[in-house]
Design an enzyme around this catalytic site. Structure first.
Site, mmCIF file in Angstrom:
data_model
loop_
_atom_site.group_PDB
_atom_site.id
_atom_site.type_symbol
_atom_site.label_atom_id
_atom_site.label_comp_id
_atom_site.label_asym_id
_atom_site.label_seq_id
_atom_site.Cartn_x
_atom_site.Cartn_y
_atom_site.Cartn_z
ATOM 1 N N HIS A 41 -6.274 -7.258 -0.434
ATOM 2 C CA HIS A 41 -6.420 -5.814 -0.691
ATOM 3 C C HIS A 41 -5.696 -5.434 -1.982
ATOM 4 O O HIS A 41 -4.657 -6.010 -2.306
ATOM 5 C CB HIS A 41 -5.812 -5.014 0.476
ATOM 6 C CG HIS A 41 -6.451 -5.306 1.798
ATOM 7 N ND1 HIS A 41 -5.890 -6.187 2.712
ATOM 8 C CD2 HIS A 41 -7.590 -4.850 2.342
ATOM 9 C CE1 HIS A 41 -6.679 -6.250 3.781
ATOM 10 N NE2 HIS A 41 -7.720 -5.449 3.585
ATOM 11 N N ASP A 58 -4.561 -12.780 3.540
ATOM 12 C CA ASP A 58 -5.782 -12.278 4.176
ATOM 13 C C ASP A 58 -7.050 -12.506 3.362
ATOM 14 O O ASP A 58 -8.132 -12.085 3.770
ATOM 15 C CB ASP A 58 -5.631 -10.797 4.566
ATOM 16 C CG ASP A 58 -4.936 -9.966 3.510
ATOM 17 O OD1 ASP A 58 -4.715 -10.469 2.391
ATOM 18 O OD2 ASP A 58 -4.600 -8.798 3.800
ATOM 19 N N HIS A 64 0.823 -1.228 0.000
ATOM 20 C CA HIS A 64 0.000 0.000 0.000
ATOM 21 C C HIS A 64 0.854 1.274 0.000
ATOM 22 O O HIS A 64 0.316 2.371 -0.178
ATOM 23 C CB HIS A 64 -0.925 0.054 1.223
ATOM 24 C CG HIS A 64 -1.961 -1.022 1.240
ATOM 25 N ND1 HIS A 64 -2.815 -1.249 0.180
ATOM 26 C CD2 HIS A 64 -2.279 -1.952 2.180
ATOM 27 C CE1 HIS A 64 -3.621 -2.275 0.470
ATOM 28 N NE2 HIS A 64 -3.307 -2.711 1.677
HETATM 29 ZN ZN LIG Z 1 -4.067 -7.142 2.799
#
Ligand SMILES: [Zn+2]
Length: 287
Positions: free
Chosen positions: A152, A230, A114
């Site tokens: 993500h 995740d 990120h």
């Molecule tokens: Zn993640």
């Protein structure tokens, strides 16, 4: 299997934060106590600023030393700059090992996908994988693919690698979900495979397979994997769908590409993280 790690990466934490030292400590315990998979251990070396500055601004590098939280998820910790640099160094060492033909996994924190050129966010401070991929390109790799199976979107990696020649980015993730990007492809080289929350396991796995097929068509000579665990069905942060076997399958499928590759730990917050990583490593090793 070579594991690059440094127990010192467990030296920072904040109460209640899911990106916690136990992720590494638990995984180390499992890996040290198993006998199925022979492991060579290595500690990360050093990283030069010049390597980091291909992906990040000088201002951002300085900002890591300022004792102020980056956002609600991404606290400032004392000496965070040193922890972050060790994680980047491990990524660069993983690249080196991959180019020497070794199976290699960087078991470090903090994660990186990120982190933006100018900004830390989402538990990430510097973008380990983007820095390693830009290093590979600078050292003559002609076609580098990033495969990001963290649940993500790897928004930082995408932003840093956008339209870089000889590099392609493939991210499979839940959408709409944090960080809110990754709904469509970006630029000429960033390919996104958004999956809706509460999607059944088979559909999620089909998206992972589709991304792998597209990655194959890019004909990479090196594959860098943002390995986040995740999307697991019992991860506490997310409505994921994958089970243990899927991580074995991911490792096996990446191995089947027959291309030099390295993997870096991104997310994964469940109690079963050590087992998920172990299953993935067995797949990569062809065990
Ligand atoms: Zn993640």
């Amino acid at each position: 299997m070579k594991i690059i790690t440094d127990e010192r990466c467990t030296g920072y934490s904040s109460i209640g934060h899911p990106e916690r030292p136990l992720r590494i400590i638990g995984t180390l315990e499992l890996l040290r106590n198993q006998t199925e998979l022979p492991i060579t251990w290595a500690a990360p070396g050093k990283v030069d600023n010049a390597q980091i500055l291909r992906a990040h601004s000088a201002e951002h590098l300085t900002r890591l030393n300022e004792p102020e939280d980056f956002d609600a998820d991404t606290p400032f910790y004392e000496n965070i700059g040193d922890y972050v640099r060790a994680s980047v160094a491990a990524a660069l060492d993983a690249l080196k090992s991959a180019r020497a033909g070794e199976n290699v996994f960087s078991l470090m924190r903090p994660p990186g996908h990120h982190a933006m050129r100018n900004r830390a966010m989402g538990f990430c401070y510097l973008n380990n994988i983007a820095i390693a991929v830009l290093e590979a390109a600078a050292r003559g790799a002609k076609r580098v693919a990033v495969y990001d199976f963290d649940v993500h979107h790897g928004n930082g990696t995408e932003a840093i690698l956008l339209d870089r020649p000889g590099i392609a980015f493939f991210s499979i993730h839940l959408y709409p979900f944090y960080p809110g990007t990754g709904a469509t492809n970006a630029g000429k080289n960033c390919f996104n495979y958004p999956v809706e929350p509460f999607t059944p396991r088979e559909t999620y796995r089909a998206a992972l397979a589709r991304a792998l097929d597209d990655l194959k068509k890019f004909r990479p000579d090196l594959v860098a994997v943002s390995a986040g665990f995740d999307a697991y069905v019992r991860d506490p942060l997310v409505q994921g769908a994958l089970v243990l076997d899927d991580y074995y399958w991911l490792g096996q499928s990446l191995r089947a590409l027959g291309v030099l590759m390295f993997s870096l730990l991104e997310g994964g917050y469940s109690r079963e993280l050590p087992e998920l990583i172990f299953a993935y490593l067995k797949g990569v090793e062809g065990k």
